[in-house]
Design an enzyme around this catalytic site. Structure first.
Site, PDB file in Angstrom:
ATOM      1  N   TRP A   1       0.829  -1.214   0.000  1.00 59.29           N
ATOM      2  CA  TRP A   1       0.000   0.000   0.000  1.00 59.29           C
ATOM      3  C   TRP A   1       0.855   1.252   0.000  1.00 59.29           C
ATOM      4  O   TRP A   1       0.517   2.255  -0.649  1.00 59.29           O
ATOM      5  CB  TRP A   1      -0.982  -0.006   1.160  1.00 59.29           C
ATOM      6  CG  TRP A   1      -1.957  -1.138   1.075  1.00 59.29           C
ATOM      7  CD1 TRP A   1      -2.126  -2.152   1.975  1.00 59.29           C
ATOM      8  CD2 TRP A   1      -2.905  -1.397   0.015  1.00 59.29           C
ATOM      9  NE1 TRP A   1      -3.097  -3.013   1.539  1.00 59.29           N
ATOM     10  CE2 TRP A   1      -3.592  -2.581   0.352  1.00 59.29           C
ATOM     11  CE3 TRP A   1      -3.217  -0.756  -1.182  1.00 59.29           C
ATOM     12  CZ2 TRP A   1      -4.590  -3.132  -0.465  1.00 59.29           C
ATOM     13  CZ3 TRP A   1      -4.210  -1.301  -2.002  1.00 59.29           C
ATOM     14  CH2 TRP A   1      -4.878  -2.467  -1.636  1.00 59.29           C
TER      15      TRP A   1
ATOM     16  N   ASP B   1      -1.855   6.983   5.777  1.00 63.03           N
ATOM     17  CA  ASP B   1      -2.899   6.037   5.381  1.00 63.03           C
ATOM     18  C   ASP B   1      -3.146   5.131   6.586  1.00 63.03           C
ATOM     19  O   ASP B   1      -2.314   4.289   6.915  1.00 63.03           O
ATOM     20  CB  ASP B   1      -2.416   5.232   4.167  1.00 63.03           C
ATOM     21  CG  ASP B   1      -3.357   4.091   3.787  1.00 63.03           C
ATOM     22  OD1 ASP B   1      -4.429   3.950   4.420  1.00 63.03           O
ATOM     23  OD2 ASP B   1      -3.024   3.330   2.858  1.00 63.03           O
TER      24      ASP B   1
ATOM     25  N   LYS C   1     -12.439  -1.468   6.770  1.00 59.93           N
ATOM     26  CA  LYS C   1     -11.701  -2.302   7.724  1.00 59.93           C
ATOM     27  C   LYS C   1     -12.346  -2.178   9.110  1.00 59.93           C
ATOM     28  O   LYS C   1     -12.980  -3.099   9.571  1.00 59.93           O
ATOM     29  CB  LYS C   1     -10.224  -1.928   7.776  1.00 59.93           C
ATOM     30  CG  LYS C   1      -9.419  -1.905   6.454  1.00 59.93           C
ATOM     31  CD  LYS C   1      -9.411  -3.017   5.575  1.00 59.93           C
ATOM     32  CE  LYS C   1      -8.675  -3.200   4.304  1.00 59.93           C
ATOM     33  NZ  LYS C   1      -7.931  -2.219   3.616  1.00 59.93           N
TER      34      LYS C   1
HETATM   35  C1  PLP Z   1      -7.223  -1.925   2.256  1.00 69.77           C
HETATM   36  C2  PLP Z   1      -6.154  -0.913   2.209  1.00 69.77           C
HETATM   37  C3  PLP Z   1      -6.025   0.000   1.140  1.00 69.77           C
HETATM   38  C4  PLP Z   1      -6.900  -0.045  -0.077  1.00 69.77           C
HETATM   39  O1  PLP Z   1      -8.095   0.516   0.208  1.00 69.77           O
HETATM   40  P1  PLP Z   1      -9.221   0.769  -0.918  1.00 69.77           P
HETATM   41  O2  PLP Z   1     -10.267   1.473  -0.137  1.00 69.77           O
HETATM   42  O3  PLP Z   1      -9.624  -0.565  -1.422  1.00 69.77           O
HETATM   43  O4  PLP Z   1      -8.618   1.617  -1.982  1.00 69.77           O
HETATM   44  C5  PLP Z   1      -5.031   0.953   1.227  1.00 69.77           C
HETATM   45  N1  PLP Z   1      -4.201   1.020   2.270  1.00 69.77           N
HETATM   46  C6  PLP Z   1      -4.280   0.153   3.297  1.00 69.77           C
HETATM   47  C7  PLP Z   1      -3.339   0.273   4.439  1.00 69.77           C
HETATM   48  C8  PLP Z   1      -5.266  -0.830   3.290  1.00 69.77           C
HETATM   49  O5  PLP Z   1      -5.350  -1.703   4.317  1.00 69.77           O
END
Ligand code: PLP
Length: 357
Positions: free
Chosen positions: A99, A167, A191
């Site tokens: 990510w 993020d 999540k």
């Molecule tokens: C799941 C995840 C993403 C991707 O998220 P989307 O909403 O599907 O774009 C990005 N960063 C992290 C840390 C994630 O766990």
């Protein structure tokens, strides 16, 4: 009974599913799926969701809460664009896995000169880089607080005086955080917060004093527009925001982040204890860098894979298969996963070891 260890979308509290499902049929006479986002009913939902985020995470004055679309993946671009404060933009990114790499690529795509200021790529991202020395005057620093795929997690906030972007998709609402250290936090809802669809942004209002944006700045990607329109620039993901609001109510009902954090600590402690003491399993991450949300582990003897897979499947466990970049297993233990489910997994592991050890 199923035990959902899936990495996302993932389990939410049962009472949240129940109330959300009732509202699909009847929410003040209409379905939640058909109400206008301009109706007072939805304006109230948006207001409550935003103020519950502030309450739950103890967000200080001077920040805005937004629910927009595009997931964390578009968040890579949005956060970077809005943090550009110079005509030749530069940024420092910490690379701790898939990510983070995605975020780096998107920053490059919009013309930012990206320096990878620290990386754990040399060991397939099985640790968190320490003592990161930031010497350049970047427009901003970016990192990923929890590495969903590799099972690592920052225990401390990255230490810098530069603007900080994070993020937090896979560990937001799992523990206390000092929001005041950040300029932009973003997280896909799916999540710990709600159904896929909404992306949470926590934005420090004064970033716009310096923000020059990119040459490329579509209206939707400019966070200032979302703040001015109170997250209603266009049709928001109504159901995702509504269900997130229900989940935020639930989080506060059970005691807020303190309770959630101690539940998560206990679940992680129990599972890591089993992995470390069971001779048939190996943890892929050691010590302090271990994630409390996503626990990655391998079999010490690959030939027992079929036997183990059969056992956890029969116990009603779902979503334990590891990501292809690590292999083995990944037990995602988001807030709503009960301790009971973790105990079931541990029992299966003990039983497996007794029969095959
Ligand atoms: C799941 C995840 C993403 C991707 O998220 P989307 O909403 O599907 O774009 C990005 N960063 C992290 C840390 C994630 O766990």
């Amino acid at each position: 009974m199923k035990h959902n260890f899936g990495a996302g979308p993932c389990i939410l509290p049962k009472s949240v599913f129940e109330e959300a499902s009732k509202s699909v049929i009847n929410f003040n006479g209409l379905s939640i799926l058909e109400i206008s986002h301009r109706s007072q009913d939805f304006v109230d939902i948006m207001d409550e969701a935003q103020s519950l985020v502030k309450k739950t995470l103890n967000v200080p004055e001077g920040y805005s809460i937004l629910f927009i679309q595009g997931g964390a993946s578009l968040g890579f671009t949005i956060s970077a664009l809005n943090m550009i404060s110079s005509s030749k933009p530069t940024a420092g990114y910490i690379n701790t896995g898939t990510w983070s790499q995605g975020a780096i690529n998107e920053a490059k795509n919009i013309g930012i000169k990206v320096s990878t200021i620290a990386s754990s790529e040399d060991k397939n991202f099985n640790y968190i880089p320490k003592n990161i020395n930031i010497t350049e005057n970047f427009d901003f620093i970016h990192y990923t607080s929890n590495n969903t795929i590799f099972g690592t997690q920052f225990q401390d906030i990255v230490n810098t005086n530069l603007p900080l972007v994070c993020d937090m998709s896979s560990d937001i609402f799992s523990k206390k955080i000092d929001i005041s250290k950040f300029d932009i936090i973003y997280a896909g809802a799916q999540k710990n917060l709600g159904p896929a669809g909404a992306t949470l942004f926590i934005v420090k209002n004064n970033i716009f004093d310096n923000s020059v944006g990119g040459e490329f700045m579509p209206k939707y990607l400019n966070l200032k527009n979302h703040i001015d329109k109170k997250s209603m620039l266009n049709t928001p993901p109504v159901f995702s925001i509504y269900t997130s609001m229900l989940n935020l109510r639930y989080m506060n009902k059970i005691g807020g982040i303190d309770t959630i954090e101690s539940n998560n600590n206990l679940k992680a402690l129990k599972l890591y204890e089993e992995i470390d003491s069971n001779p048939l399993f190996n943890s892929t991450v050691k010590g302090i860098d271990r994630s409390k949300m996503n626990v990655t582990f391998l079999l010490t003897n690959e030939s027992l894979k079929e036997t183990f897979d059969k056992m956890w499947n029969e116990a009603g466990i779902i979503g334990l298969k590891g990501h292809r970049s690590v292999g083995g297993y990944r037990a995602s233990m988001y807030n709503a996963l009960p301790l009971e489910s973790v105990k079931i997994l541990i029992e299966v592991m003990k039983e497996f070891s007794k029969k095959n050890g």
